[in-house]
Write a protein that holds these residues in place. Sequence first.
Motif, PDB file in Angstrom:
ATOM      1  N   SER A   2     -23.046 -31.184  -5.346  1.00  0.00           N
ATOM      2  CA  SER A   2     -22.693 -32.211  -4.369  1.00  0.00           C
ATOM      3  C   SER A   2     -21.218 -32.158  -3.995  1.00  0.00           C
ATOM      4  CB  SER A   2     -23.087 -33.596  -4.855  1.00  0.00           C
ATOM      5  OG  SER A   2     -22.398 -33.921  -6.040  1.00  0.00           O
ATOM      6  N   ALA A   3     -20.334 -31.836  -4.937  1.00  0.00           N
ATOM      7  CA  ALA A   3     -18.905 -31.741  -4.614  1.00  0.00           C
ATOM      8  C   ALA A   3     -18.665 -30.583  -3.654  1.00  0.00           C
ATOM      9  CB  ALA A   3     -18.086 -31.569  -5.880  1.00  0.00           C
ATOM     10  N   GLU A   4     -19.346 -29.474  -3.864  1.00  0.00           N
ATOM     11  CA  GLU A   4     -19.191 -28.324  -2.975  1.00  0.00           C
ATOM     12  C   GLU A   4     -19.727 -28.643  -1.586  1.00  0.00           C
ATOM     13  OE1 GLU A   4     -20.270 -23.602  -2.556  1.00  0.00           O
ATOM     14  OE2 GLU A   4     -20.888 -24.667  -4.364  1.00  0.00           O
ATOM     15  N   VAL A   5     -20.870 -29.317  -1.512  1.00  0.00           N
ATOM     16  CA  VAL A   5     -21.437 -29.701  -0.220  1.00  0.00           C
ATOM     17  C   VAL A   5     -20.484 -30.652   0.490  1.00  0.00           C
ATOM     18  CG1 VAL A   5     -23.330 -30.928   0.924  1.00  0.00           C
ATOM     19  CG2 VAL A   5     -23.829 -29.253  -0.873  1.00  0.00           C
ATOM     20  N   GLN A   6     -19.927 -31.608  -0.239  1.00  0.00           N
ATOM     21  CA  GLN A   6     -18.962 -32.547   0.357  1.00  0.00           C
ATOM     22  C   GLN A   6     -17.776 -31.788   0.944  1.00  0.00           C
ATOM     23  OE1 GLN A   6     -19.183 -36.324   0.248  1.00  0.00           O
ATOM     24  NE2 GLN A   6     -18.076 -35.577   2.018  1.00  0.00           N
ATOM     25  N   THR A   7     -17.269 -30.823   0.213  1.00  0.00           N
ATOM     26  CA  THR A   7     -16.154 -30.003   0.695  1.00  0.00           C
ATOM     27  C   THR A   7     -16.540 -29.268   1.970  1.00  0.00           C
ATOM     28  OG1 THR A   7     -15.295 -29.744  -1.536  1.00  0.00           O
ATOM     29  CG2 THR A   7     -14.616 -28.087   0.078  1.00  0.00           C
ATOM     30  N   ARG A   8     -17.763 -28.752   2.016  1.00  0.00           N
ATOM     31  CA  ARG A   8     -18.238 -28.022   3.201  1.00  0.00           C
ATOM     32  C   ARG A   8     -18.402 -28.954   4.400  1.00  0.00           C
ATOM     33  NH1 ARG A   8     -17.262 -22.738   1.997  1.00  0.00           N
ATOM     34  NH2 ARG A   8     -18.008 -22.311  -0.086  1.00  0.00           N
ATOM     35  N   LEU A   9     -18.863 -30.171   4.166  1.00  0.00           N
ATOM     36  CA  LEU A   9     -18.996 -31.135   5.258  1.00  0.00           C
ATOM     37  C   LEU A   9     -17.625 -31.453   5.849  1.00  0.00           C
ATOM     38  CD1 LEU A   9     -21.649 -33.654   3.838  1.00  0.00           C
ATOM     39  CD2 LEU A   9     -22.019 -31.712   5.372  1.00  0.00           C
ATOM     40  N   TYR A  10     -16.637 -31.648   4.987  1.00  0.00           N
ATOM     41  CA  TYR A  10     -15.273 -31.905   5.460  1.00  0.00           C
ATOM     42  C   TYR A  10     -14.738 -30.716   6.255  1.00  0.00           C
ATOM     43  CZ  TYR A  10     -14.861 -36.119   2.555  1.00  0.00           C
ATOM     44  OH  TYR A  10     -15.027 -37.365   1.997  1.00  0.00           O
ATOM     45  N   ALA A  11     -15.059 -29.510   5.803  1.00  0.00           N
ATOM     46  CA  ALA A  11     -14.591 -28.311   6.510  1.00  0.00           C
ATOM     47  C   ALA A  11     -15.178 -28.244   7.920  1.00  0.00           C
ATOM     48  CB  ALA A  11     -14.961 -27.052   5.722  1.00  0.00           C
ATOM     49  N   ILE A  12     -16.446 -28.586   8.059  1.00  0.00           N
ATOM     50  CA  ILE A  12     -17.071 -28.590   9.385  1.00  0.00           C
ATOM     51  C   ILE A  12     -16.415 -29.648  10.256  1.00  0.00           C
ATOM     52  CG2 ILE A  12     -19.211 -29.054  10.654  1.00  0.00           C
ATOM     53  CD1 ILE A  12     -20.690 -27.743   8.234  1.00  0.00           C
ATOM     54  N   VAL A  52     -25.786 -35.747  13.695  1.00  0.00           N
ATOM     55  CA  VAL A  52     -27.054 -35.626  12.970  1.00  0.00           C
ATOM     56  C   VAL A  52     -26.809 -34.985  11.606  1.00  0.00           C
ATOM     57  CG1 VAL A  52     -29.402 -34.690  13.009  1.00  0.00           C
ATOM     58  CG2 VAL A  52     -28.367 -35.529  15.132  1.00  0.00           C
ATOM     59  N   LEU A  53     -26.414 -33.737  11.590  1.00  0.00           N
ATOM     60  CA  LEU A  53     -26.296 -33.017  10.319  1.00  0.00           C
ATOM     61  C   LEU A  53     -25.297 -33.668   9.368  1.00  0.00           C
ATOM     62  CD1 LEU A  53     -27.129 -30.465   8.677  1.00  0.00           C
ATOM     63  CD2 LEU A  53     -25.007 -29.452   9.539  1.00  0.00           C
ATOM     64  N   LEU A  54     -24.057 -33.828   9.812  1.00  0.00           N
ATOM     65  CA  LEU A  54     -23.042 -34.372   8.908  1.00  0.00           C
ATOM     66  C   LEU A  54     -23.395 -35.775   8.434  1.00  0.00           C
ATOM     67  CD1 LEU A  54     -19.667 -33.170  10.523  1.00  0.00           C
ATOM     68  CD2 LEU A  54     -21.024 -32.071   8.734  1.00  0.00           C
ATOM     69  N   GLU A  86     -13.784 -20.625  23.371  1.00  0.00           N
ATOM     70  CA  GLU A  86     -13.063 -21.028  22.159  1.00  0.00           C
ATOM     71  C   GLU A  86     -13.335 -20.063  21.006  1.00  0.00           C
ATOM     72  OE1 GLU A  86     -13.939 -24.872  24.386  1.00  0.00           O
ATOM     73  OE2 GLU A  86     -15.048 -23.079  23.902  1.00  0.00           O
ATOM     74  N   ASP A  87     -12.363 -19.957  20.117  1.00  0.00           N
ATOM     75  CA  ASP A  87     -12.526 -19.158  18.905  1.00  0.00           C
ATOM     76  C   ASP A  87     -13.237 -20.035  17.872  1.00  0.00           C
ATOM     77  OD1 ASP A  87     -12.392 -17.657  16.605  1.00  0.00           O
ATOM     78  OD2 ASP A  87     -10.217 -17.371  16.677  1.00  0.00           O
ATOM     79  N   THR A  88     -14.497 -19.755  17.638  1.00  0.00           N
ATOM     80  CA  THR A  88     -15.320 -20.593  16.756  1.00  0.00           C
ATOM     81  C   THR A  88     -15.519 -19.971  15.375  1.00  0.00           C
ATOM     82  OG1 THR A  88     -17.343 -19.599  17.644  1.00  0.00           O
ATOM     83  CG2 THR A  88     -16.548 -21.622  18.713  1.00  0.00           C
ATOM     84  N   ARG A  89     -14.785 -18.918  15.067  1.00  0.00           N
ATOM     85  CA  ARG A  89     -15.018 -18.214  13.790  1.00  0.00           C
ATOM     86  C   ARG A  89     -14.834 -19.115  12.574  1.00  0.00           C
ATOM     87  NH1 ARG A  89     -11.347 -13.125  14.963  1.00  0.00           N
ATOM     88  NH2 ARG A  89     -10.185 -14.860  15.851  1.00  0.00           N
ATOM     89  N   ALA A  90     -13.815 -19.967  12.569  1.00  0.00           N
ATOM     90  CA  ALA A  90     -13.586 -20.846  11.411  1.00  0.00           C
ATOM     91  C   ALA A  90     -14.722 -21.861  11.266  1.00  0.00           C
ATOM     92  CB  ALA A  90     -12.244 -21.554  11.527  1.00  0.00           C
ATOM     93  N   LEU A  91     -15.215 -22.384  12.387  1.00  0.00           N
ATOM     94  CA  LEU A  91     -16.343 -23.312  12.329  1.00  0.00           C
ATOM     95  C   LEU A  91     -17.595 -22.594  11.854  1.00  0.00           C
ATOM     96  CD1 LEU A  91     -17.679 -26.039  12.745  1.00  0.00           C
ATOM     97  CD2 LEU A  91     -17.839 -25.515  15.194  1.00  0.00           C
ATOM     98  N   GLU A  92     -17.834 -21.396  12.361  1.00  0.00           N
ATOM     99  CA  GLU A  92     -18.995 -20.614  11.920  1.00  0.00           C
ATOM    100  C   GLU A  92     -18.920 -20.342  10.421  1.00  0.00           C
ATOM    101  OE1 GLU A  92     -19.455 -17.127  14.398  1.00  0.00           O
ATOM    102  OE2 GLU A  92     -19.204 -18.349  16.203  1.00  0.00           O
TER     103      GLU A  92
END
Length: 111
Positions: A2-12, A52-54, A86-92
């Motif tokens: 869950s901590a890793e998922v939380q980190t990933r949600l923040y990154a998105i 929706v997702l986040l 746009e450069d979307t690489r970081a979001l991807e």
Amino acid sequence: MSAEVQTRLYAIERELRALSWWQREPPSAAALASTEPFCLDTLTFPQWLQFVLLQRLQAMLDAGMPLPVKVSIYPMATESFKSLAEDTRALEEAIAGLDEALSGETVVREP
């Protein structure tokens, strides 16, 4: 996990904001009620990510609910972003990381 998922949600979220795609106002209730995958008929892909997702994954984390393990968001992201300037690489990459955190499987990145 869950901590890793939380980190990933923040990154998105961070990447959506960096691209100026983060919206203050949510889409209409009708748009959010779409039954199409990724709400393709009513939302842009970035809107689907934000509203929706986040939100759903955050609600699941907050409630201590089991998280989905069969996810594959990255392919839709790369397809959705192909024609954009746009450069979307970081979001991807943030989305690929979320897929990996949830599924436990490596995501093969597009070249």
